[in-house]
Enzyme design. Structure first.
Site, PDB file in Angstrom:
ATOM      1  N   LYS A  84       0.737  -1.134  -0.076  1.00  0.00           N
ATOM      2  CA  LYS A  84       0.085   0.032   0.132  1.00  0.00           C
ATOM      3  C   LYS A  84       0.867   1.322  -0.071  1.00  0.00           C
ATOM      4  O   LYS A  84       1.694   1.405   0.755  1.00  0.00           O
ATOM      5  CB  LYS A  84      -0.783  -0.097   1.213  1.00  0.00           C
TER       6      LYS A  84
HETATM    7  C1  E4P Z   1      -8.068   0.435   4.257  1.00  0.00           C
HETATM    8  O1  E4P Z   1      -7.313   0.002   3.666  1.00  0.00           O
HETATM    9  C2  E4P Z   1      -8.148   1.241   5.372  1.00  0.00           C
HETATM   10  O2  E4P Z   1      -7.367   0.484   6.120  1.00  0.00           O
HETATM   11  C3  E4P Z   1      -9.394   1.442   6.198  1.00  0.00           C
HETATM   12  O3  E4P Z   1     -10.643   0.857   5.655  1.00  0.00           O
HETATM   13  C4  E4P Z   1      -9.809   2.782   6.677  1.00  0.00           C
HETATM   14  O4  E4P Z   1     -10.972   2.537   7.683  1.00  0.00           O
HETATM   15  P1  E4P Z   1     -11.258   3.760   8.759  1.00  0.00           P
HETATM   16  O5  E4P Z   1     -11.537   4.885   8.127  1.00  0.00           O
HETATM   17  O6  E4P Z   1     -12.408   2.954   9.280  1.00  0.00           O
HETATM   18  O7  E4P Z   1     -10.115   3.852   9.491  1.00  0.00           O
END
Ligand code: E4P
Length: 231
Positions: A84
């Site tokens: 990522k």
């Molecule tokens: C995705 O890769 C992220 O880790 C995640 O969906 C973020 O979610 P949040 O806004 O609930 O922290």
């Protein structure tokens, strides 16, 4: 639609994996930090639990060179790891280098259709629009996913849309209806997908009725007729 769990918690991952409908995991620095364990060891343990599913692990450098270095390292840990990188010019430059080396990239923290267009043109494996965080600031997160899918379909982009920051089952249903490739959700939301009060009530009634006739019915694994005739 594929189901990813948005967690780095091993108990949650084990419970979801045992259900046989888990396709992968997304982690981010916040989620990993909560587990308080060495990063590499922890990510490899997740890979071991989800077996054939992908495991998304995020870089923490913010410059291209650092992201490339960390991305190469992360990808070398396990074949199922997707790297990522954040949606910044440095992140896109790093993706450009890493994808040419065959490393799969998930571009994270995407909040607009223009960002998603760049991500697809640059050849990302996944794009991660964060719905819930848009909803949090009174913007329509679902509309973002709708627009990204519309653009990607118009140009046959191969980047898969990973709907992220899903906060409740309606988010999951809506992105599934739109045809998002993947939905990633916290364990709590994943559990909610199974639940319906009529299922619980129906099961309770079935079991009560069964209990009333238990003497005659016997056990499924030891039918009453078999016992009665003394076999
Ligand atoms: C995705 O890769 C992220 O880790 C995640 O969906 C973020 O979610 P949040 O806004 O609930 O922290």
């Amino acid at each position: 639609m594929k189901f990813f769990l948005d967690t780095a918690n091993l108990d949650e991952i084990r419970q979801a994996a045992a259900l046989g409908v888990l396709d992968g995991i997304t982690t981010n620095p916040t989620l990993v930090a909560k587990e308080k364990r060495p990063f590499r060891e922890h990510i490899l343990e997740i890979c071991e639990i989800v077996k054939n599913g992908v495991v998304n692990a995020e870089v923490v450098s913010t410059d291209t060179e650092g992201m490339v270095r960390e991305g190469r390292e992360l990808a070398s840990w396990h074949p199922n790891i997707v790297v990522k990188v954040p949606m910044t010019p440095d992140g896109v430059r790093a993706m450009n280098v890493l994808t040419r080396e065959g490393i799969r990239i998930n571009v994270t923290l995407v909040f607009s259709p223009t960002q998603a267009l760049i991500v697809a043109k640059a050849g990302a494996y996944f794009v991660s629009p964060f719905l819930g965080r848009l909803d949090d600031i009174a913007q329509d997160g679902l509309q973002l996913v709708r627009e990204i899918l519309q653009i990607y379909r118009a140009y046959n982009f191969e980047t898969q849309v990973l709907a992220a920051s899903l906060r409740h089952p309606i988010h999951v249903v809506e992105v599934a209806k739109m045809g998002a490739h993947i939905g990633t959700m916290p364990f709590k939301v994943f559990e909610q997908l199974f639940k319906h009060p009529l299922t619980d009530r129906g099961l309770e009634a079935f079991l009560k009725d069964w209990e009333k006739a238990r003497e005659v019915l016997g056990d499924i694994t030891e039918p009453a007729t078999a016992r009665k005739v003394g076999r």
